[in-house]
Design a protein around this motif. Structure first.
Motif, PDB file in Angstrom:
ATOM      1  N   ALA A 327      94.216  23.438  33.640  1.00 24.52           N
ATOM      2  CA  ALA A 327      94.220  24.165  32.371  1.00 24.52           C
ATOM      3  C   ALA A 327      92.854  24.802  32.143  1.00 24.52           C
ATOM      4  CB  ALA A 327      94.561  23.214  31.231  1.00 24.52           C
ATOM      5  N   VAL A 328      91.805  24.031  32.436  1.00 26.28           N
ATOM      6  CA  VAL A 328      90.450  24.573  32.282  1.00 26.28           C
ATOM      7  C   VAL A 328      90.289  25.812  33.153  1.00 26.28           C
ATOM      8  CG1 VAL A 328      88.004  24.119  32.660  1.00 26.28           C
ATOM      9  CG2 VAL A 328      89.474  22.330  31.714  1.00 26.28           C
ATOM     10  N   ALA A 329      90.684  25.661  34.425  1.00 29.68           N
ATOM     11  CA  ALA A 329      90.564  26.792  35.340  1.00 29.68           C
ATOM     12  C   ALA A 329      91.309  28.012  34.784  1.00 29.68           C
ATOM     13  CB  ALA A 329      91.128  26.401  36.707  1.00 29.68           C
ATOM     14  N   ALA A 330      92.527  27.762  34.280  1.00 29.98           N
ATOM     15  CA  ALA A 330      93.334  28.864  33.756  1.00 29.98           C
ATOM     16  C   ALA A 330      92.586  29.573  32.636  1.00 29.98           C
ATOM     17  CB  ALA A 330      94.664  28.326  33.256  1.00 29.98           C
ATOM     18  N   ILE A 331      92.102  28.782  31.680  1.00 28.34           N
ATOM     19  CA  ILE A 331      91.396  29.383  30.551  1.00 28.34           C
ATOM     20  C   ILE A 331      90.227  30.238  31.039  1.00 28.34           C
ATOM     21  CG2 ILE A 331      89.976  28.886  28.535  1.00 28.34           C
ATOM     22  CD1 ILE A 331      92.853  28.227  28.083  1.00 28.34           C
ATOM     23  N   PHE A 332      89.473  29.671  31.966  1.00 32.76           N
ATOM     24  CA  PHE A 332      88.289  30.387  32.444  1.00 32.76           C
ATOM     25  C   PHE A 332      88.703  31.680  33.159  1.00 32.76           C
ATOM     26  CE2 PHE A 332      84.372  30.376  35.374  1.00 32.76           C
ATOM     27  CZ  PHE A 332      83.649  31.109  34.451  1.00 32.76           C
ATOM     28  N   HIS A 333      89.757  31.574  33.963  1.00 33.14           N
ATOM     29  CA  HIS A 333      90.177  32.772  34.700  1.00 33.14           C
ATOM     30  C   HIS A 333      90.719  33.833  33.756  1.00 33.14           C
ATOM     31  CE1 HIS A 333      90.954  34.963  38.351  1.00 33.14           C
ATOM     32  NE2 HIS A 333      92.168  35.266  37.900  1.00 33.14           N
ATOM     33  N   ILE A 334      91.309  33.395  32.647  1.00 27.50           N
ATOM     34  CA  ILE A 334      91.793  34.378  31.659  1.00 27.50           C
ATOM     35  C   ILE A 334      90.629  35.261  31.237  1.00 27.50           C
ATOM     36  CG2 ILE A 334      92.567  34.652  29.274  1.00 27.50           C
ATOM     37  CD1 ILE A 334      94.384  32.228  29.718  1.00 27.50           C
ATOM     38  N   ILE A 335      89.507  34.625  30.925  1.00 27.37           N
ATOM     39  CA  ILE A 335      88.331  35.394  30.500  1.00 27.37           C
ATOM     40  C   ILE A 335      87.881  36.320  31.614  1.00 27.37           C
ATOM     41  CG2 ILE A 335      85.943  35.213  29.712  1.00 27.37           C
ATOM     42  CD1 ILE A 335      86.617  32.421  28.689  1.00 27.37           C
ATOM     43  N   ASN A 336      87.745  35.762  32.816  1.00 24.38           N
ATOM     44  CA  ASN A 336      87.218  36.552  33.920  1.00 24.38           C
ATOM     45  C   ASN A 336      88.136  37.712  34.270  1.00 24.38           C
ATOM     46  OD1 ASN A 336      85.233  34.691  33.904  1.00 24.38           O
ATOM     47  ND2 ASN A 336      86.105  33.450  35.548  1.00 24.38           N
ATOM     48  N   HIS A 337      89.414  37.402  34.344  1.00 27.30           N
ATOM     49  CA  HIS A 337      90.355  38.463  34.693  1.00 27.30           C
ATOM     50  C   HIS A 337      90.274  39.582  33.670  1.00 27.30           C
ATOM     51  CE1 HIS A 337      94.408  40.402  34.587  1.00 27.30           C
ATOM     52  NE2 HIS A 337      94.150  40.508  35.871  1.00 27.30           N
ATOM     53  N   LEU A 338      90.179  39.193  32.411  1.00 28.87           N
ATOM     54  CA  LEU A 338      90.058  40.208  31.364  1.00 28.87           C
ATOM     55  C   LEU A 338      88.896  41.137  31.660  1.00 28.87           C
ATOM     56  CD1 LEU A 338      90.573  40.945  28.119  1.00 28.87           C
ATOM     57  CD2 LEU A 338      88.357  39.806  28.020  1.00 28.87           C
ATOM     58  N   THR A 339      87.729  40.550  31.977  1.00 30.21           N
ATOM     59  CA  THR A 339      86.538  41.399  32.121  1.00 30.21           C
ATOM     60  C   THR A 339      86.683  42.354  33.302  1.00 30.21           C
ATOM     61  OG1 THR A 339      85.573  39.603  33.397  1.00 30.21           O
ATOM     62  CG2 THR A 339      84.950  39.739  31.089  1.00 30.21           C
ATOM     63  N   PHE A 340      86.992  41.798  34.489  1.00 29.78           N
ATOM     64  CA  PHE A 340      86.969  42.731  35.632  1.00 29.78           C
ATOM     65  C   PHE A 340      88.190  43.645  35.638  1.00 29.78           C
ATOM     66  CE2 PHE A 340      88.577  38.746  37.785  1.00 29.78           C
ATOM     67  CZ  PHE A 340      89.823  39.192  38.143  1.00 29.78           C
ATOM     68  N   PRO A 388      81.068  35.625  45.691  1.00 30.71           N
ATOM     69  CA  PRO A 388      80.111  34.782  44.942  1.00 30.71           C
ATOM     70  C   PRO A 388      79.168  35.582  44.055  1.00 30.71           C
ATOM     71  CG  PRO A 388      80.292  34.029  47.197  1.00 30.71           C
ATOM     72  CD  PRO A 388      81.114  35.273  47.102  1.00 30.71           C
ATOM     73  N   LEU A 389      78.657  34.902  43.063  1.00 33.76           N
ATOM     74  CA  LEU A 389      77.739  35.436  42.062  1.00 33.76           C
ATOM     75  C   LEU A 389      78.431  36.385  41.085  1.00 33.76           C
ATOM     76  CD1 LEU A 389      74.532  36.018  44.189  1.00 33.76           C
ATOM     77  CD2 LEU A 389      75.400  33.952  43.079  1.00 33.76           C
ATOM     78  N   LEU A 390      79.739  36.514  41.227  1.00 35.10           N
ATOM     79  CA  LEU A 390      80.525  37.254  40.217  1.00 35.10           C
ATOM     80  C   LEU A 390      81.548  36.286  39.626  1.00 35.10           C
ATOM     81  CD1 LEU A 390      80.991  40.582  42.153  1.00 35.10           C
ATOM     82  CD2 LEU A 390      79.400  40.093  40.294  1.00 35.10           C
ATOM     83  N   ASN A 391      81.951  36.547  38.357  1.00 33.15           N
ATOM     84  CA  ASN A 391      82.721  35.513  37.659  1.00 33.15           C
ATOM     85  C   ASN A 391      84.060  35.231  38.346  1.00 33.15           C
ATOM     86  OD1 ASN A 391      84.033  37.843  37.033  1.00 33.15           O
ATOM     87  ND2 ASN A 391      83.900  37.606  34.808  1.00 33.15           N
ATOM     88  N   GLY A 392      84.617  36.255  39.007  1.00 36.88           N
ATOM     89  CA  GLY A 392      85.895  36.044  39.673  1.00 36.88           C
ATOM     90  C   GLY A 392      85.819  34.913  40.676  1.00 36.88           C
ATOM     91  N   PHE A 393      84.673  34.801  41.305  1.00 36.59           N
ATOM     92  CA  PHE A 393      84.481  33.771  42.342  1.00 36.59           C
ATOM     93  C   PHE A 393      84.653  32.376  41.735  1.00 36.59           C
ATOM     94  CE2 PHE A 393      81.475  30.750  44.260  1.00 36.59           C
ATOM     95  CZ  PHE A 393      82.030  30.651  45.522  1.00 36.59           C
ATOM     96  N   VAL A 394      83.990  32.172  40.620  1.00 34.25           N
ATOM     97  CA  VAL A 394      83.966  30.822  40.053  1.00 34.25           C
ATOM     98  C   VAL A 394      85.370  30.335  39.746  1.00 34.25           C
ATOM     99  CG1 VAL A 394      82.909  29.381  38.304  1.00 34.25           C
ATOM    100  CG2 VAL A 394      81.763  31.483  39.038  1.00 34.25           C
ATOM    101  N   SER A 395      86.097  31.147  39.014  1.00 32.81           N
ATOM    102  CA  SER A 395      87.424  30.672  38.600  1.00 32.81           C
ATOM    103  C   SER A 395      88.353  30.593  39.800  1.00 32.81           C
ATOM    104  CB  SER A 395      88.006  31.601  37.530  1.00 32.81           C
ATOM    105  OG  SER A 395      87.826  32.948  37.895  1.00 32.81           O
ATOM    106  N   LEU A 464      81.640  45.606  30.215  1.00 33.74           N
ATOM    107  CA  LEU A 464      82.454  44.545  30.801  1.00 33.74           C
ATOM    108  C   LEU A 464      81.861  44.062  32.117  1.00 33.74           C
ATOM    109  CD1 LEU A 464      85.926  46.098  29.991  1.00 33.74           C
ATOM    110  CD2 LEU A 464      85.064  43.925  29.125  1.00 33.74           C
ATOM    111  N   VAL A 465      81.387  45.020  32.914  1.00 32.70           N
ATOM    112  CA  VAL A 465      80.830  44.643  34.215  1.00 32.70           C
ATOM    113  C   VAL A 465      79.582  43.791  34.026  1.00 32.70           C
ATOM    114  CG1 VAL A 465      79.611  45.578  36.203  1.00 32.70           C
ATOM    115  CG2 VAL A 465      81.806  46.524  35.534  1.00 32.70           C
ATOM    116  N   VAL A 466      78.789  44.128  33.005  1.00 29.25           N
ATOM    117  CA  VAL A 466      77.622  43.290  32.700  1.00 29.25           C
ATOM    118  C   VAL A 466      78.088  41.852  32.481  1.00 29.25           C
ATOM    119  CG1 VAL A 466      75.836  42.826  31.008  1.00 29.25           C
ATOM    120  CG2 VAL A 466      76.280  45.179  31.747  1.00 29.25           C
ATOM    121  N   MET A 467      79.152  41.722  31.698  1.00 26.38           N
ATOM    122  CA  MET A 467      79.684  40.363  31.464  1.00 26.38           C
ATOM    123  C   MET A 467      80.089  39.718  32.785  1.00 26.38           C
ATOM    124  SD  MET A 467      81.998  40.867  28.073  1.00 26.38           S
ATOM    125  CE  MET A 467      82.544  39.170  28.086  1.00 26.38           C
ATOM    126  N   VAL A 468      80.740  40.509  33.646  1.00 27.55           N
ATOM    127  CA  VAL A 468      81.168  39.985  34.948  1.00 27.55           C
ATOM    128  C   VAL A 468      79.980  39.351  35.656  1.00 27.55           C
ATOM    129  CG1 VAL A 468      81.920  40.676  37.258  1.00 27.55           C
ATOM    130  CG2 VAL A 468      83.104  41.550  35.238  1.00 27.55           C
TER     131      VAL A 468
END
Lengths: 952, 507, 135
Positions: A327-340, A388-395, A464-468
């Motif tokens: 669930a945590v992963a999902a929530i985090f990926h929701i944010i990341n997916h939104l940005t990129f 790596p070093l971009l939010n997509g990687f983490v989630s 958005l990319v800055v956020m990424v």
């Protein structure tokens, strides 16, 4: 309600209020309009930020207004971590989109309309994530479907837009309806539609027999909305919408509604095998299938659309796992997916806007021409690839981590393998997005030479990319929000720590495989692409269209074969149904024992009966000869009135016989203009069928009457007999009932006659103003008619009879209250006398001698009757209360003057007027049909003045 | 003495002849009179609603004869509601008919209109079942006149079928009444409610037949399967404003079922209480299906709307068929909603169809106010298809929520939900063809497509109906409160009986 | 009111059966005719049906001979049930008005359509295919 509560309501309300603004502000120019649109969103966002700290502390803001308590529907909202996260995304991206759209939309697009739709959607979406009542949530849910329909169809002149809009509405609408069912079941299980109550009652729900239906129906709603396989196909076609819409609805927000719902319902529904296997599997399949298709899409937006499908699958799968970490992963990926993804859509929009094409095969080498766009697009795409070093990687790491230790039907490897495959494909199409669009040599065949857009257009994606990057470098920044959101989902108290480096885990290896594999895959894309194109694969749209077309065709066939205008069949069905249902009602109970001795049959009745039966049967068999049939009808009428006379119903006999006469006369006159014979066209089977139906109906009705004629019951009519004389002042109980006890019926009855007169007159006028008139003029009579239509003998007789008839009428009228008779019969008698006049002497002659005009006569009749009734108000009595006194005019027997008689006078006039008006209308038609009037001195030429009289 | 109660009948009944026979060659005068009359009717209706709100059952004894021997008018919350509904609808439709000059395309429109109102109000107010028949005939014969108003081939043929179908219906009505009187010896609804329970359950065949036949008769009016066939042809060919007014006519049938089969035949009356549902429940579900299929399969706009009406009647009657207070409240809310939704669609269709060549669902150059019409159609369709934010969605939820018995859920819910899907898709296809696709066609130079602009007066009535639907949604709670009270009063059979017959009844 | 029981005679054929059978015959004939395909027979059928229903309604007051409901100083005070008679009268009048309208309407439809079929055959315009769903 708390102060925060009011604020929350305001937030929910703001977009809807704001939706009114753009429509007006557009007159003030496009920029002003955009700013005006941004204002409510910004306000809502600010208010949200005011509430945010509390929520981050784990508080929950609630607000409730009663709406429809009977249903358990209340306008209640609540803001918890999950709601905060989504509300923030909706409003934040909303702002960026508003800005972006200002520069994206061209001058001939109606911008005000666009922004209005956009805000409506925003409000609906906000409603979904803030609702504390599942029925309210349904309201907003459907609203998102509707507003997305409007936004996809925004370019209404483009077929893709219209079709895409309808497809989206059909699929998500269907899901929404299924969800209504599911939510209602949920409410029934828990006994409340309040979300907070339902989330408490998870165990109760999962234990209920109705759990599976509820789960499936609700998931149908979620899956359709979030474009899960096999309902994914609508999303790519929704790309016909302007790119801002694609970025906002179809990547950032609306398509996440399904995911949101699954997250929201997590405590209530998750945690069962059913949940795991349905949700996780669907997600996994969707992730892989979506990614695979995305790799081979040449349309930039289509590629992104399918990648969105794939990532939604990923989220669904994570929620399906049902573990808290997932669930945590999902929530985090929701944010990341939104940005990129939002950034990527806007990039695609820019490319489209600049080069006038979205076809990857026609692009390439753009990095030199539009470096800024290249930078933005590349960073976002790499994040999507999970570098790596971009939010997509983490989630993505977290996802693979979860996948790596998930069993599926006992197999340890299945989920990890497919998860890796998904990641691999996703990396591949991400690379493709970069390589095939921006890298490579500059081409000279762009439809339009591109260059970087104005700042306003790339500002939003840049942000958005800055956020990424920021989240990518310092994931812990997102800890707080992810934590509250995840806790809101799981109901547990988690403290996840988001970090880039988890050590050398299986997930890392999977990730490495995915990235390298993706690169390799891209290198062989060209040959793969050829194979892909060669392969036969189902086109969802074609299938969908054919499905719809087939359903429509079926509907049309069924409807038009059942409602084919064949009233004879409608009537057959009506009769059969009546007989059948009556039989059901009858046979499910019994009858009391017969109580009546039956009456003997004198010869006269037997003869009358025989006449009647013979006549009826012959009508049935000889109805093709219409005149004969009419005569026979007359015979039947006569024998019936004879029966009435014998069975102690003189009034009936009298009325029946006079009505009979008038009806037959009118029918004769009408038949005069119609075919004289009915063609024999019914096939034998039809006659047989109708015969059977008719027989059944006859038996049913006959049996019914026989059944009750053998049994006595107490009726209310003893009262009428007892009170007729004292109360009603008349000895003819039937007449007293008509004009007094039930005078109100009679009042309605004469109004029916009056209306009949009106309708007929109006109809006649409509006919004579229409084409019918012309046809009438050409009428040729298909039978030879008497040369002398006004035989002298008849003329003389009728004119002698006339005064007598009128006298008789008056007599019948006056005695009516005590002896058989009354206004109605009297009216008919006089009418008949006039009819005779007409037949004998022609209409005009009669017309000349008639003083009161028929309309007026009817009108007066109805009004007199009404006034008589209302008169009793003066004496504080109800409508139609009668009073009477006796007077004696020799030689007529003593009769009393009752207000009821005034009423009866109304009846008399209405009847006379109505009948004569019908006759007048017929005669008008006759004159159009060219019926000349014979030139005997006795007759007049019924010239214009006839009409004048009639219409004066 | 409360003479108010009879005003909704006497007022139009007095006005109509004057309009029809004195003012019949001065349309302006007729319009003024007709409008004034309808406005007063509305005022009276509001007054009656206020009067009925006290929860009493007000009885008006015509001719000052005691019930059940004379005819009585009965004013309770239900009849007051129906009369008010009629008056509001009538005023809106009348304004439309005048603004669009429909009333001038034939003779006697206003006279017939007033007579129509008289018939409808009479049917809602009467407490005597034979008198109900009489007023059915009044409203029917007036509707015949309105249906064929301004003539024309298709209209006359359709009108003929309409008349024949209803004459058959009226005949059945009389058969039913004969059986009823023969088996109970009374005609007063309250007295029936008193006498029918006295009939031994095993000797109730005759009265059961009467009850069943009455259901069928009312079903004909309410366009219930298998006697709904007449409706699409009639509504599609009637003058659109008349079709809009007919929105209340189908409700007369529904009202009669609700009234008679709740008060006289049960629930609670062992010998007859089950009769109502025998036909109603399955037939209503099939009716929903018929409506849905018709909407999706329609080639023309008017039939499409007509079939959506059929579907809505199915939804309404499936709720009625439960004969439970909860479901009846839902049914009444849906009744009010669907009345205005239907009217809205027909009024709008009139504005659109008269501005393009016919109502065939194919793209034609857009009308001047394409955007406006599109928006209105969107709203009206949302209402009829039962989508938020208009009252249709709430009505649907109420019905679904009320019919939650595990036995019925699979059937009713499936029918209603799938039915709405078909309706939504059908309306979406029609709308996108009529209003969106048309914008793809460029307007020919010869200006054929340049249509007459609809004046504010012509559009106002349609907008008014949508406004009502919106208010119905916003104040759903308030409305539902009144309806709940209405249902309670309706199901209090003892109270009704004692009020009408003026005798104390226990239980 | 309880209707007087007259002494039974000639049970072989009884008045009630005669009337019931008459109603049956009229109804059957009427139904058969309203199922025909032209307007005129349908009109005749409705006429027959209205006869049938009038007698039916009348018979719901049970049958009685020489007891016409006209109060007399000499009669034994038993009368046939007057209420159904009143109802039948109302019914007769209404059906008369209806028939008149129906006849005129049938005539009008015939003149407009130049044929008197009562079933409506969809006109070719409606046969024109509606929009291609994929647009």
């Amino acid at each position: 309600m708390s102060h925060e509560g009011h604020l929350l309501l305001l937030i929910a309300l703001m977009p809807f209020v704001g939706a009114l603004v753009p429509g007006l502000m557009i007159r003030a120019g496009r920029t002003t309009c955009a700013i005006a649109t941004a204002t409510p969103t910004a306000l809502a966002l600010t208010m949200l930020l005011v509430l945010a700290p509390g929520v981050m502390q784990g508080e929950m803001v609630q607000a409730e207004l009663d709406w429809l308590p009977q249903l358990g529907l209340s306008a209640s909202f609540f803001l918890d971590g999950l709601g905060l996260l989504f509300a923030g995304m909706i409003l934040g991206v909303g702002l960026l989109i508003t800005l972006y759209a200002r520069f994206y939309l061209s001058n001939d697009d109606p911008m005000g309309q666009f922004y209005t739709y956009l805000l409506l959607f925003q409000g609906a979406m906000l409603g979904i994530v803030l609702s504390d009542n599942i029925l309210l949530l349904l309201v907003f849910w459907e609203l998102t479907s509707l507003s997305s329909f409007l936004l996809i169809g925004y370019w209404k002149h483009l077929p893709e837009g219209r079709q895409g809009a309808r497809m989206a509405l059909t699929v998500t609408g269907a899901g929404g309806l299924a969800m209504i069912g599911g939510m209602l079941i949920l409410g029934n299980i828990v006994g409340s539609y309040n979300l907070t109550d339902i989330l408490q009652a998870g165990d109760l729900i999962r234990a209920s027999d109705w759990y599976m239906p509820a789960l499936i129906l609700i998931l149908l709603g979620a899956f359709t909305k979030s474009a899960q396989f096999p309902f994914h196909f609508w999303l790519p076609h929704a790309m016909a919408a302007p790119t801002p819409v694609s970025a906002y609805l179809h990547s950032a927000t609306m398509v996440k509604a399904g995911v949101f719902l699954m997250a929201r319902m997590w405590p209530a529904l998750a945690g069962t095998d059913a949940w795991f296997y349905i949700v996780a599997t669907t997600g996994l399949v969707t992730m892989v299938v979506g990614a695979a298709i995305a790799l081979f899409k040449d349309d930039l937006k289509a590629l992104l659309a399918f990648s969105t499908v794939s990532h939604l699958g990923l989220l669904t799968m994570l929620l399906g796992f049902g573990t808290e970490a997932a669930a945590v992963a999902a929530i985090f990926h929701i944010i990341n997916h939104l940005t990129f993804k939002a950034a990527l859509f806007m990039t695609a929009g820019i490319v489209d806007h600049e080069t006038h094409t979205r076809d990857i095969k026609r692009l390439g080498g753009l990095r030199h021409l539009m470096p800024i766009t290249f930078l933005i697009g590349t960073v976002a795409a790499l994040s999507m690839a999970g570098i790596p070093l971009l939010n997509g990687f983490v989630s993505k790491e977290m996802m693979l981590e979860e996948a790596s230790h998930t069993d599926w039907l006992g197999s340890h490897n299945l989920v990890p393998i497919f998860a890796t495959l998904g990641a691999l494909l996703s990396a591949a199409y991400s690379f493709r997005f970069i390589v095939h669009v921006f890298l490579g040599p500059v081409r000279d065949d762009y439809p339009h030479t591109p260059h970087d857009p104005p700042f306003g257009m790339w500002a939003a994606p840049a942000l958005l990319v800055v956020m990424v990057i920021v989240i990518g470098l310092a994931p812990f920044l997102a800890d707080a929000i992810v934590t509250v959101a995840a806790n809101a989902v799981t109901g547990a108290d988690l403290h996840p720590h988001l970090k880039i480096w988890h050590g050398v885990t299986p997930a890392l290896w999977m990730s490495v495989i995915a990235t390298i594999g993706g690169a390799v895959l891209l290198s062989v894309h060209a040959p793969l692409d050829r194979i892909w194109i060669a392969l036969p694969r189902p086109d969802a749209k074609v299938i969908f269209d054919h499905l719809i077309a087939a359903v429509v065709a079926a509907c049309r066939w069924i409807t038009e074969t059942t409602h084919n205008g064949a009233i004879s069949r409608y009537l057959a069905i009506f009769t059969v149904a009546s007989v059948f249902l009556a039989w059901i009602a009858y046979s499910s109970s019994g009858l009391s024992a017969p109580t009546r001795d039956l009456l003997p049959v004198p010869v006269v009745i037997a003869v009358g009966w025989l006449m009647l039966v013979v006549a009826t049967v012959s009508v049935v068999f000889m109805h093709h000869h219409r005149f004969r049939a009419l005569v026979l009808i007359g015979v039947i009428g006569l024998s019936i009135s004879a029966v009435f006379a014998y069975l102690s119903a003189p009034d009936l006999a009298l009325t029946q016989i006079s009505v009979e006469t008038v009806t037959i006369m009118l029918l004769l006159l009408a038949l005069h203009f119609m075919p004289q014979v009915t063609p024999k066209e019914s096939p034998a089977w039809l006659k047989l069928r109708d015969g059977v139906i008719a027989g059944a109906a006859g038996l049913g009705v006959g049996g019914l009457s026989y059944a009750f004629m053998m049994r006595d019951i107490d009726t209310i009519s003893q009262f009428h007999i007892d009170n007729s004389y004292e109360g009603g002042g008349g000895t003819n109980v039937v007449n007293v009932i008509l004009v007094d006890f039930r005078g109100y019926d009679t009042y309605g009855e004469i109004i029916v006659l009056g209306i009949a007169g009106l309708v007929i007159f109006a109809l006649m006028r409509a006919l004579l103003d229409g084409p019918a008139a012309r046809r009438l003029r050409q009428t040729v009579y298909d039978y030879d008619r008497s040369s002398d239509r006004h035989p002298l003998m008849m003329v003389v007789v009728t004119r002698v009879v006339m005064p007598i008839a009128i006298l008789v009428g008056v007599y019948i009228f006056l005695r009516g209250h005590n002896q058989p008779g009354g206004g109605f019969v009297a009216g008919l008698v006089v009418a008949i006398a006039l009819l005779m006049q007409y037949m004998a002497s022609g209409f005009a002659w009669t017309q000349q001698r008639q003083r009161i005009e028929y309309h007026t006569m009817i009108g007066l009749g109805v009004v007199i009757a009404g006034l008589t009734g209302a008169g009793s108000w003066l004496f504080a009595r109800p409508f139609l209360t009668s009073d009477y006194t006796y007077i004696h005019i020799p030689p007529i027997e003593e009769f009393e003057l009752a207000t009821a008689m005034l009423f009866d006078l109304g009846v008399f006039m209405t009847v006379l007027g109505a009948v004569m008006l019908m006759l007048f209308s017929l005669s008008r038609i006759a004159r159009f049909a060219g019926e000349t009037v014979n030139v005997e001195p006795m007759d007049y030429d019924p010239g214009e003045h006839a009409e004048d009289v009639a219409e004066r | 003495m409360m003479h108010w109660i009879i005003l909704p009948v006497v007022l139009p009944a007095m006005l109509a002849p004057i309009i029809g026979f004195v003012m019949r060659y001065d349309i302006t005068l007729a319009r003024v009179a007709s409008l004034a009359g309808t406005a007063v009717l509305l005022a009276v209706a509001i007054g009656l609603l206020v009067l009925a709100a006290d929860g009493e059952t007000h009885v008006y004894r015509l001719g000052n004869w005691p019930a059940p021997f004379g005819i009585v008018l009965v004013l309770d919350r239900l009849s007051a509601l129906m009369v008010l509904l009629t008056a509001i609808l009538a005023l809106i439709v009348l304004l439309h008919a005048i603004a669009t000059e429909w009333d001038d395309r034939g003779l006697h429109f206003h006279a017939l209109f007033q007579f129509q109102l008289m018939g409808i109000c009479g049917a809602f107010l009467t407490g005597d079942i034979f008198n109900l028949f009489v007023f059915f005939e009044v409203l029917l014969i007036a509707s015949y006149g309105l249906m064929i108003h301004s003539g024309g081939r298709e209209r006359l043929q359709a009108g003929l079928q309409y008349v024949v179908m209803n004459l058959a219906g009226s005949t059945l009505f009389l058969f039913a009444l004969g059986t009823l009187y023969a088996s109970t010896g009374t005609l007063n609804i309250a007295d029936l409610a008193l006498r029918i329970p006295e009939i031994p359950q095993e000797e109730a065949s005759l009265v059961r037949v009467a009850s069943m036949l009455l259901i069928i008769v009312f079903a004909v009016k309410a366009a219930l399967f298998p006697v709904q066939f007449w409706l699409p042809g009639t509504y599609a060919n009637a003058p659109a404003p008349v079709a809009a007014l007919f929105a209340i006519m189908t409700k007369v049938g529904a009202y009669a079922i609700i009234r008679v089969h709740t008060v006289s035949f049960g629930p609670g009356v062992g010998s007859t209480e089950d009769v109502g549902a025998i036909l109603l429940y399955p037939a209503a579900i099939i009716t929903i299906a018929i409506g849905a299929l018709g909407v999706l399969g329609a080639r023309r706009l008017m039939p499409l709307i007509a079939f959506s009406v059929v579907g809505s009647m199915g939804t309404l009657l499936v709720a009625v068929s439960a004969f439970s207070p909860l479901a009846t409240t839902a049914a009444l809310y849906y009744l009010v909603h669907s009345t205005f939704a239907t009217a809205c669609l027909f009024l709008l269709a009139d504005l659109v169809v008269t501005r393009r060549s016919g109502d065939l669902l194919k793209a034609q150059p857009p009308t001047v106010q394409n955007g406006l019409f599109a928006a209105l159609f969107f709203a009206a369709a949302i209402a009829m298809a039962g989508m938020p934010p208009l009252s249709g969605f709430l009505g649907k939820l109420l019905v679904l929520d009320a019919l939650r018995d595990p036995g019925v859920i699979p059937w009713v819910w499936t029918a209603i939900l799938v039915g709405s899907l078909f309706t939504i898709v059908g309306f979406a296809r029609a709308g996108s063809t009529l209003f969106w696709k048309s914008t793809a066609l460029d307007i020919p130079e010869d200006g054929v497509a340049v249509t007459r602009q609809a004046s504010a007066a012509e559009i106002a009535p349609t907008v008014a109906t949508i406004a009502i639907l919106a208010l119905l949604a916003v104040f759903a709670g308030t409305v539902a409160n009144y309806l709940e009270a209405t249902t309670l009063q309706l199901f209090d059979r003892a109270g009704y009986i004692s009020a009408v017959l003026g005798l104390p009844v226990e239980g | 009111m309880t209707l007087a029981n007259t002494p039974k005679t000639w049970r072989s054929a009884e008045m009630e059966l005669i009337i019931a059978s008459a109603i049956a015959v009229l109804t059957a004939g009427g139904v058969y005719l309203i199922l025909r395909l032209r307007t005129f027979p349908v009109i005749l059928g409705l006429a027959l049906l209205s006869y049938a229903v009038n007698v039916f309604l009348f018979s719901s007051g049970r049958l009685a001979i020489d007891m016409s409901p006209t109060l007399s100083k000499y009669g034994d005070g038993t009368y046939s049930d007057p209420l159904p008679q009143a109802l039948v009268l109302t019914a007769i009048v209404i059906s008369f008005g209806m028939t008149a309208v129906l006849v005129m309407l049938a005539l009008g439809a015939f003149l407009e359509a130049e044929e008197d079929r009562i079933d409506i055959v969809a006109d070719e315009d409606a046969e024109a295919p509606a929009e291609d769903p994929r647009s």
